[in-house]
Design a protein around this motif. Structure first.
Motif, PDB file in Angstrom:
ATOM      1  N   LEU A 191       0.815  -1.210   0.000  1.00  0.00           N
ATOM      2  CA  LEU A 191       0.000   0.000   0.000  1.00  0.00           C
ATOM      3  C   LEU A 191       0.853   1.266   0.000  1.00  0.00           C
ATOM      4  O   LEU A 191       0.433   2.304  -0.513  1.00  0.00           O
ATOM      5  N   VAL A 192       2.057   1.186   0.561  1.00  0.00           N
ATOM      6  CA  VAL A 192       2.916   2.371   0.708  1.00  0.00           C
ATOM      7  C   VAL A 192       3.219   3.039  -0.631  1.00  0.00           C
ATOM      8  O   VAL A 192       2.974   4.240  -0.805  1.00  0.00           O
ATOM      9  N   PRO A 193       3.755   2.329  -1.647  1.00  0.00           N
ATOM     10  CA  PRO A 193       4.016   3.002  -2.930  1.00  0.00           C
ATOM     11  C   PRO A 193       2.736   3.422  -3.648  1.00  0.00           C
ATOM     12  O   PRO A 193       2.749   4.392  -4.416  1.00  0.00           O
ATOM     13  N   LYS A 194       1.618   2.729  -3.401  1.00  0.00           N
ATOM     14  CA  LYS A 194       0.360   3.120  -4.028  1.00  0.00           C
ATOM     15  C   LYS A 194      -0.101   4.485  -3.523  1.00  0.00           C
ATOM     16  O   LYS A 194      -0.595   5.319  -4.289  1.00  0.00           O
ATOM     17  N   ILE A 195       0.067   4.717  -2.218  1.00  0.00           N
ATOM     18  CA  ILE A 195      -0.285   6.021  -1.650  1.00  0.00           C
ATOM     19  C   ILE A 195       0.632   7.104  -2.196  1.00  0.00           C
ATOM     20  O   ILE A 195       0.206   8.221  -2.485  1.00  0.00           O
ATOM     21  N   MET A 196       1.920   6.762  -2.364  1.00  0.00           N
ATOM     22  CA  MET A 196       2.871   7.708  -2.956  1.00  0.00           C
ATOM     23  C   MET A 196       2.413   8.106  -4.358  1.00  0.00           C
ATOM     24  O   MET A 196       2.409   9.292  -4.719  1.00  0.00           O
ATOM     25  N   LEU A 197       2.015   7.111  -5.156  1.00  0.00           N
ATOM     26  CA  LEU A 197       1.608   7.379  -6.537  1.00  0.00           C
ATOM     27  C   LEU A 197       0.369   8.265  -6.596  1.00  0.00           C
ATOM     28  O   LEU A 197       0.272   9.156  -7.442  1.00  0.00           O
ATOM     29  N   GLN A 198      -0.570   8.034  -5.695  1.00  0.00           N
ATOM     30  CA  GLN A 198      -1.765   8.869  -5.690  1.00  0.00           C
ATOM     31  C   GLN A 198      -1.416  10.329  -5.403  1.00  0.00           C
ATOM     32  O   GLN A 198      -1.962  11.249  -6.028  1.00  0.00           O
TER      33      GLN A 198
END
Length: 339
Positions: free
Chosen positions: A32-39
């Motif tokens: 989830l960590v890189p997904k939040i970064m991408l958002q």
């Protein structure tokens, strides 16, 4: 995954994140960590190859450096059921949400020879969707989405369990539980404190080494105890929040033509407060007429709905003179006669 990245771009973050294969979701707290970064980067309108800011780059490098820790995670896949030897089997679906994401996790509790074992089965996490304005949904709405994917994940898991069992759905949102129970569509959906909710981890995200240390796949400690010692299912909710969540859009506008109103419905500028004020006024009238059957405590959903309809009638009576009123004549209104 031991590669050092000097320059970090949005394309690089997406590429590395997609290399982690996690079909059943046991790594979803850290994925989830890189997904939040991408958002966050999407909101900043960065191009695919434009360098991200120093803070995001540092966080991403730390995440990549810690990825090898996931090799040490070992989750037992034999769950002691399938041969009817288990004395008792219960399946527990946990749902939770934060400002950034929402998630669910499914565990099975098996009692065998008076010993209790808890096994993690599957999990899912999703980044909180953005509105057209760029803002995020409210946490109660995200909690409801968590319940939705929790029900779907449970359905998939249940299709592969042949032994008889009882199922429980857990949430730490009293508002969402109230929405669900009042629709009477789902069965048991108890409340538990957020600190005791294992779905809290995948709804917030953490680094790979933190995931390893947490051992969240072992389930909450209270699940190993007797059922009577599990968190109580009593729900005390905020009726105003529950009611506000049901409203899709403003149906009408409160307008006072002559500036005077017997009911004083223009006292508040927000319709929700006006409806609550009216509900209390109608309760006062009811209690005066029925001293033996007084209504007390928080306003019920029925009282709020009655008050809302009453406000609509008052507004219509004060604002419109009839179906030929200039304000609504172009809408071709008509009066429906009662049957």
């Amino acid at each position: 995954m031991g590669i050092e990245y000097e320059q970090v771009t949005k394309r690089m973050i997406l590429s590395v994140a997609q290399q982690v294969f996690d079909p059943i979701g046991f790594l979803c707290p850290t994925i989830l960590v890189p997904k939040i970064m991408l958002q966050k980067l999407w909101k900043e309108n960065l191009t695919w190859d434009q360098l991200v800011d120093e803070v995001v780059a540092k966080s991403f490098k730390y995440w990549v450096k810690a990825l090898p820790y996931v090799i040490n995670i070992k989750i037992p896949r034999w769950i002691l059921i399938g041969d009817n030897a288990a004395e008792e089997v219960t399946v527990h679906t946990f749902c939770d949400a934060s400002q950034d994401a929402y998630a669910c996790a499914v565990f099975v509790r098996v009692k065998l020879h008076r010993n209790v074992s808890v096994f993690w089965l599957a999990a899912k996490s999703r980044v909180a969707p953005l509105k057209k304005s760029g803002s995020k949904m409210t946490v109660p709405r995200l909690e409801l989405l968590a319940g939705t994917i929790g029900a779907r994940l449970y359905t998939n898991v249940a299709a592969n369990l042949s032994q008889k069992y009882r199922c429980f759905f857990w949430s730490d949102s009293t508002t969402v539980i109230s929405w669900i129970q009042r629709k009477e569509e789902w069965g048991v959906f108890p409340h538990l404190p957020g600190i005791q909710n294992p779905a809290d981890l995948p709804s917030r995200g953490n680094s790979p080494n933190q995931l390893l240390d947490s051992k969240w796949w072992e389930g909450p400690l209270w699940l190993y105890e007797l059922e009577e010692d599990w968190p109580a299912g009593n729900v005390t909710c905020d009726e105003e929040e529950v009611y506000a969540g049901r409203k899709k859009k403003l149906v009408t506008t409160l307008i006072n033509v002559d500036g005077t109103s017997f009911w004083n419905i223009d006292y508040f500028s927000k319709s929700a407060k006006t409806i609550r004020m009216m509900a209390y006024l109608l309760r006062f009238i009811h209690n005066t007429r029925h001293p033996i059957d007084k209504r007390v405590g928080e306003l019920s959903l029925e009282e709020l709905e009655v008050a809302e309809n009453f406000v609509f009638k008052v507004v219509q009576k004060e604002t419109f003179t009839g179906v030929n009123a200039p304000r609504i004549a172009s809408l071709s209104p008509f009066v429906m006669k009662k049957a």
